[in-house]
Design an enzyme around this catalytic site. Structure first.
Site, PDB file in Angstrom:
ATOM      1  N   GLY A  10      24.322  -1.708  31.119  1.00  0.00           N
ATOM      2  CA  GLY A  10      24.817  -3.265  30.690  1.00  0.00           C
ATOM      3  C   GLY A  10      25.883  -3.696  29.816  1.00  0.00           C
ATOM      4  O   GLY A  10      25.516  -2.543  28.754  1.00  0.00           O
ATOM      5  N   ASN A  35      26.618  -3.175  38.268  1.00  0.00           N
ATOM      6  CA  ASN A  35      26.801  -4.080  37.400  1.00  0.00           C
ATOM      7  C   ASN A  35      27.448  -3.453  36.332  1.00  0.00           C
ATOM      8  O   ASN A  35      26.986  -4.768  35.342  1.00  0.00           O
ATOM      9  CB  ASN A  35      26.344  -5.088  36.901  1.00  0.00           C
ATOM     10  CG  ASN A  35      27.065  -6.195  37.268  1.00  0.00           C
ATOM     11  OD1 ASN A  35      27.888  -6.742  37.408  1.00  0.00           O
ATOM     12  ND2 ASN A  35      26.547  -7.797  36.881  1.00  0.00           N
ATOM     13  N   ASP A  58      18.342   5.023  40.445  1.00  0.00           N
ATOM     14  CA  ASP A  58      17.841   2.768  40.994  1.00  0.00           C
ATOM     15  C   ASP A  58      16.519   3.090  40.397  1.00  0.00           C
ATOM     16  O   ASP A  58      15.600   4.062  40.191  1.00  0.00           O
ATOM     17  CB  ASP A  58      17.802   2.675  42.570  1.00  0.00           C
ATOM     18  CG  ASP A  58      18.121   1.316  42.800  1.00  0.00           C
ATOM     19  OD1 ASP A  58      16.997   1.139  42.662  1.00  0.00           O
ATOM     20  OD2 ASP A  58      19.529   1.173  43.309  1.00  0.00           O
ATOM     21  N   SER A 124      14.062 -14.230  29.367  1.00  0.00           N
ATOM     22  CA  SER A 124      15.195 -15.094  29.138  1.00  0.00           C
ATOM     23  C   SER A 124      14.758 -16.508  28.461  1.00  0.00           C
ATOM     24  O   SER A 124      12.948 -16.705  29.347  1.00  0.00           O
ATOM     25  CB  SER A 124      15.561 -15.164  30.326  1.00  0.00           C
ATOM     26  OG  SER A 124      16.936 -16.185  30.611  1.00  0.00           O
ATOM     27  N   TYR A 148      16.169 -16.687  40.099  1.00  0.00           N
ATOM     28  CA  TYR A 148      16.163 -15.234  39.041  1.00  0.00           C
ATOM     29  C   TYR A 148      15.098 -15.854  37.975  1.00  0.00           C
ATOM     30  O   TYR A 148      14.858 -15.378  37.351  1.00  0.00           O
ATOM     31  CB  TYR A 148      17.806 -15.687  38.656  1.00  0.00           C
ATOM     32  CG  TYR A 148      18.530 -15.149  36.875  1.00  0.00           C
ATOM     33  CD1 TYR A 148      17.982 -13.844  36.674  1.00  0.00           C
ATOM     34  CD2 TYR A 148      17.800 -16.130  35.628  1.00  0.00           C
ATOM     35  CE1 TYR A 148      18.568 -13.222  35.911  1.00  0.00           C
ATOM     36  CE2 TYR A 148      17.785 -15.702  34.623  1.00  0.00           C
ATOM     37  CZ  TYR A 148      18.295 -14.386  34.426  1.00  0.00           C
ATOM     38  OH  TYR A 148      18.182 -13.745  32.931  1.00  0.00           O
ATOM     39  N   LYS A 152      11.909 -14.283  36.421  1.00  0.00           N
ATOM     40  CA  LYS A 152      11.755 -13.776  35.183  1.00  0.00           C
ATOM     41  C   LYS A 152      10.119 -13.955  35.131  1.00  0.00           C
ATOM     42  O   LYS A 152       9.545 -12.966  34.256  1.00  0.00           O
ATOM     43  CB  LYS A 152      12.605 -13.830  33.649  1.00  0.00           C
ATOM     44  CG  LYS A 152      14.227 -13.654  34.249  1.00  0.00           C
ATOM     45  CD  LYS A 152      14.498 -12.459  33.676  1.00  0.00           C
ATOM     46  CE  LYS A 152      15.569 -11.828  34.067  1.00  0.00           C
ATOM     47  NZ  LYS A 152      15.449 -10.127  33.288  1.00  0.00           N
ATOM     48  N   LEU A 198      29.632 -19.053  29.378  1.00  0.00           N
ATOM     49  CA  LEU A 198      31.367 -19.393  29.020  1.00  0.00           C
ATOM     50  C   LEU A 198      32.029 -18.672  27.832  1.00  0.00           C
ATOM     51  O   LEU A 198      33.146 -18.555  28.019  1.00  0.00           O
ATOM     52  CB  LEU A 198      30.473 -20.888  28.038  1.00  0.00           C
ATOM     53  CG  LEU A 198      31.549 -21.492  26.974  1.00  0.00           C
ATOM     54  CD1 LEU A 198      32.006 -22.540  27.952  1.00  0.00           C
ATOM     55  CD2 LEU A 198      30.596 -22.309  26.162  1.00  0.00           C
ATOM     56  N   ARG A 229      23.741 -25.145  23.912  1.00  0.00           N
ATOM     57  CA  ARG A 229      22.954 -23.509  23.734  1.00  0.00           C
ATOM     58  C   ARG A 229      22.770 -22.832  22.145  1.00  0.00           C
ATOM     59  O   ARG A 229      24.250 -23.320  21.332  1.00  0.00           O
ATOM     60  CB  ARG A 229      23.748 -22.840  24.675  1.00  0.00           C
ATOM     61  CG  ARG A 229      23.775 -23.294  26.312  1.00  0.00           C
ATOM     62  CD  ARG A 229      22.680 -23.538  26.586  1.00  0.00           C
ATOM     63  NE  ARG A 229      22.901 -23.562  27.528  1.00  0.00           N
ATOM     64  CZ  ARG A 229      22.985 -24.729  28.729  1.00  0.00           C
ATOM     65  NH1 ARG A 229      23.019 -25.828  27.704  1.00  0.00           N
ATOM     66  NH2 ARG A 229      22.825 -24.975  29.765  1.00  0.00           N
ATOM     67  N   ASP A 294      22.096 -27.308  35.115  1.00  0.00           N
ATOM     68  CA  ASP A 294      22.603 -26.823  33.686  1.00  0.00           C
ATOM     69  C   ASP A 294      21.527 -27.918  33.003  1.00  0.00           C
ATOM     70  O   ASP A 294      21.667 -29.040  33.291  1.00  0.00           O
ATOM     71  CB  ASP A 294      24.165 -27.569  33.891  1.00  0.00           C
ATOM     72  CG  ASP A 294      25.110 -25.991  33.372  1.00  0.00           C
ATOM     73  OD1 ASP A 294      24.333 -25.141  33.308  1.00  0.00           O
ATOM     74  OD2 ASP A 294      26.345 -26.261  33.243  1.00  0.00           O
TER      75      ASP A 294
HETATM   76  C1  UD1 Z   1      23.363 -18.716  32.156  1.00  0.00           C
HETATM   77  C2  UD1 Z   1      21.445 -19.225  32.639  1.00  0.00           C
HETATM   78  C3  UD1 Z   1      20.428 -17.906  32.262  1.00  0.00           C
HETATM   79  C4  UD1 Z   1      20.967 -16.609  31.486  1.00  0.00           C
HETATM   80  C5  UD1 Z   1      22.501 -17.080  31.052  1.00  0.00           C
HETATM   81  C6  UD1 Z   1      23.056 -15.382  30.670  1.00  0.00           C
HETATM   82  C7  UD1 Z   1      21.306 -20.982  33.963  1.00  0.00           C
HETATM   83  C8  UD1 Z   1      21.068 -22.234  34.047  1.00  0.00           C
HETATM   84  N1  UD1 Z   1      21.095 -20.468  32.481  1.00  0.00           N
HETATM   85  O1  UD1 Z   1      22.708 -19.316  30.980  1.00  0.00           O
HETATM   86  O2  UD1 Z   1      19.421 -18.167  32.653  1.00  0.00           O
HETATM   87  O3  UD1 Z   1      20.192 -15.737  30.892  1.00  0.00           O
HETATM   88  O4  UD1 Z   1      23.210 -17.374  31.455  1.00  0.00           O
HETATM   89  O5  UD1 Z   1      23.706 -15.019  31.785  1.00  0.00           O
HETATM   90  O6  UD1 Z   1      22.193 -21.089  34.528  1.00  0.00           O
HETATM   91  N2  UD1 Z   1      30.022 -23.494  30.687  1.00  0.00           N
HETATM   92  C9  UD1 Z   1      31.263 -24.354  30.166  1.00  0.00           C
HETATM   93  N3  UD1 Z   1      32.048 -23.782  31.399  1.00  0.00           N
HETATM   94  C10 UD1 Z   1      32.268 -22.472  31.897  1.00  0.00           C
HETATM   95  C11 UD1 Z   1      30.987 -21.774  31.469  1.00  0.00           C
HETATM   96  C12 UD1 Z   1      29.402 -22.407  30.884  1.00  0.00           C
HETATM   97  O7  UD1 Z   1      31.497 -25.617  30.389  1.00  0.00           O
HETATM   98  O8  UD1 Z   1      33.366 -22.070  32.111  1.00  0.00           O
HETATM   99  C13 UD1 Z   1      29.040 -23.931  29.846  1.00  0.00           C
HETATM  100  C14 UD1 Z   1      27.841 -24.150  30.713  1.00  0.00           C
HETATM  101  O9  UD1 Z   1      28.098 -25.835  31.419  1.00  0.00           O
HETATM  102  C15 UD1 Z   1      26.863 -24.366  29.250  1.00  0.00           C
HETATM  103  C16 UD1 Z   1      27.517 -23.323  28.188  1.00  0.00           C
HETATM  104  O10 UD1 Z   1      28.507 -23.545  29.003  1.00  0.00           O
HETATM  105  O11 UD1 Z   1      26.588 -25.416  29.294  1.00  0.00           O
HETATM  106  C17 UD1 Z   1      26.844 -22.037  28.873  1.00  0.00           C
HETATM  107  O12 UD1 Z   1      26.880 -21.855  29.832  1.00  0.00           O
HETATM  108  P1  UD1 Z   1      26.290 -20.016  30.763  1.00  0.00           P
HETATM  109  O13 UD1 Z   1      27.227 -18.955  29.510  1.00  0.00           O
HETATM  110  O14 UD1 Z   1      26.703 -20.096  31.661  1.00  0.00           O
HETATM  111  O15 UD1 Z   1      25.003 -20.074  29.769  1.00  0.00           O
HETATM  112  P2  UD1 Z   1      23.615 -21.118  29.972  1.00  0.00           P
HETATM  113  O16 UD1 Z   1      23.785 -21.965  31.678  1.00  0.00           O
HETATM  114  O17 UD1 Z   1      23.029 -21.126  29.343  1.00  0.00           O
END
Ligand code: UD1
Length: 336
Positions: A10, A35, A58, A124, A148, A152, A198, A229, A294
């Site tokens: 992974g 995955n 597994d 996490s 999830y 954890k 993101l 973050r 979020d």
């Molecule tokens: C999420 C999980 C966390 C996990 C981590 C890595 C939650 C509450 N937390 O973290 O437990 O360990 O993923 O897998 O779901 N964003 C955008 N546009 C996008 C994607 C994200 O604006 O297309 C924003 C989100 O709203 C957030 C930030 O980017 O504010 C980070 O998002 P993301 O990368 O998904 O991580 P987390 O939500 O912090």
């Protein structure tokens, strides 16, 4: 002697297998490729040694897990193998509980049977939810907002109880937001389907696989209105696992939770702009409504990691974006 790396094909596991080799340890990778891709293991071998052992199994298969301990001289374990999509966990909670709790319990039972007592566990920062005090320390109250997150939280509890009862020393590593890639650009994150996270989303926009970034929420109480973050370079994170094993070989005992973050918070727009700078052209985005579930703001207090592991992050957001882009640019379709 070798380190059992469950989920070693992974994203974080593969980078950790490389970091272990770089630090003079060898990994035995176990993965079922549910995955992940065998090509990630090829990439790890190319960066380390062709003799890196890979067992396709597994972690719920207790016979296969016992065989790994019989066939190899394992003296340390890092347990990554898990599902990781928060939204999916809401739709398939039983899959998450069965996989995460079953594999953790089965692994510890196999370790006890084999007389192996050193374990590093992938946890996490999700266990903090939205903390009242930021930067968040390991002493902050924990809980969860999704199946999830509960897996954890519960795995941490199980490991705490096991460490108190049997010969087992555990470091629970609470990751913040891992991004970036190996500097070679041959190893990186390769999510299935449309990315939830993101940075993989931003980078797929940059290579033209997706049209524009949807920024979830522009009305948070932060500098630019977007959520904050603690993004951490995956190689820093990988090195944190090596430091945790070193600590387990030395002073640390029992079950200890440690944050792996940088201590620096960045907004979503900080990330989009840093990615645009790395890519060399503006990445299109649109600010849309908040994503349900979020939190507004979280980043780590990293002092305890430095105190107990002697570890701190070295790479900044520009490094993360440069390396993630280098990987995505060379591998627009990941390992496929
Ligand atoms: C999420 C999980 C966390 C996990 C981590 C890595 C939650 C509450 N937390 O973290 O437990 O360990 O993923 O897998 O779901 N964003 C955008 N546009 C996008 C994607 C994200 O604006 O297309 C924003 C989100 O709203 C957030 C930030 O980017 O504010 C980070 O998002 P993301 O990368 O998904 O991580 P987390 O939500 O912090």
């Amino acid at each position: 002697m070798a380190v059992l790396v469950t989920g070693g094909a992974g994203y974080i596991g593969s980078h950790t297998a490389v970091a272990l080799h770089d630090a003079g340890r060898e990994g035995v990778i176990v993965d079922n490729f549910s995955n992940s891709s065998p090509k990630a293991v090829d990439a790890v071998r190319a960066l380390t040694t062709d003799s890196m052992v890979m067992v396709e199994a597994d972690m719920l298969d207790s016979e296969a897990v016992a065989r790994v301990f019989k066939d190899h001289d394992i003296d340390e374990v890092i347990h990554f193998a898990a599902y990781k999509a928060v939204g999916e966990s809401v739709d398939k909670p039983l899959d998450y509980y069965r996989n995460h709790l079953g594999s953790t319990i089965g692994l510890v039972a196999a370790m006890v049977e084999a007389g192996v007592s050193k374990l590093v566990f992938s946890s996490s920062c999700t266990v903090y939810g939205q903390p009242d005090v930021i930067p968040v320390t390991e002493a902050a109250p924990t809980g969860a907002e999704s199946p999830y997150g509960w897996t954890k939280y519960m795995s941490e509890q199980i490991l705490n109880d096991a460490a108190a009862a049997v010969d087992l020393d555990v470091v629970l590593l609470r990751y913040f937001n891992p991004v970036g890639a190996h500097e070679s650009g041959t190893l990186g994150e390769d999510p299935n389907g449309i990315p939830n996270n993101l940075v993989p989303f931003v980078m797929q926009v940059a290579v033209g696989r997706l049209a524009k970034v949807m920024v979830f929420g522009g009305d948070y109480d932060t500098a630019d209105g977007t959520a904050v973050r603690d993004y951490i370079h995956v190689v820093d994170l990988a090195e944190g696992h090596v430091a945790a094993l070193d600590a387990l070989a030395g002073e640390i005992s029992g079950c200890t939770a440690v944050n792996l973050g940088t201590g620096v918070g960045h907004t979503v727009l900080d990330v989009v702009h840093a990615a645009s700078a790395a890519v060399g052209s503006p990445i299109p985005y649109e600010v849309v409504g908040r994503r349900s579930g979020d939190i507004e703001k979280i980043y780590a207090h990293p002092a305890y990691a430095e105190e107990v592991l002697g570890w701190r992050s070295k790479r900044d957001l520009a490094d993360m974006m440069r390396d993630h882009w280098n990987w995505q640019r060379q591998n627009p379709n990941g390992f496929r």
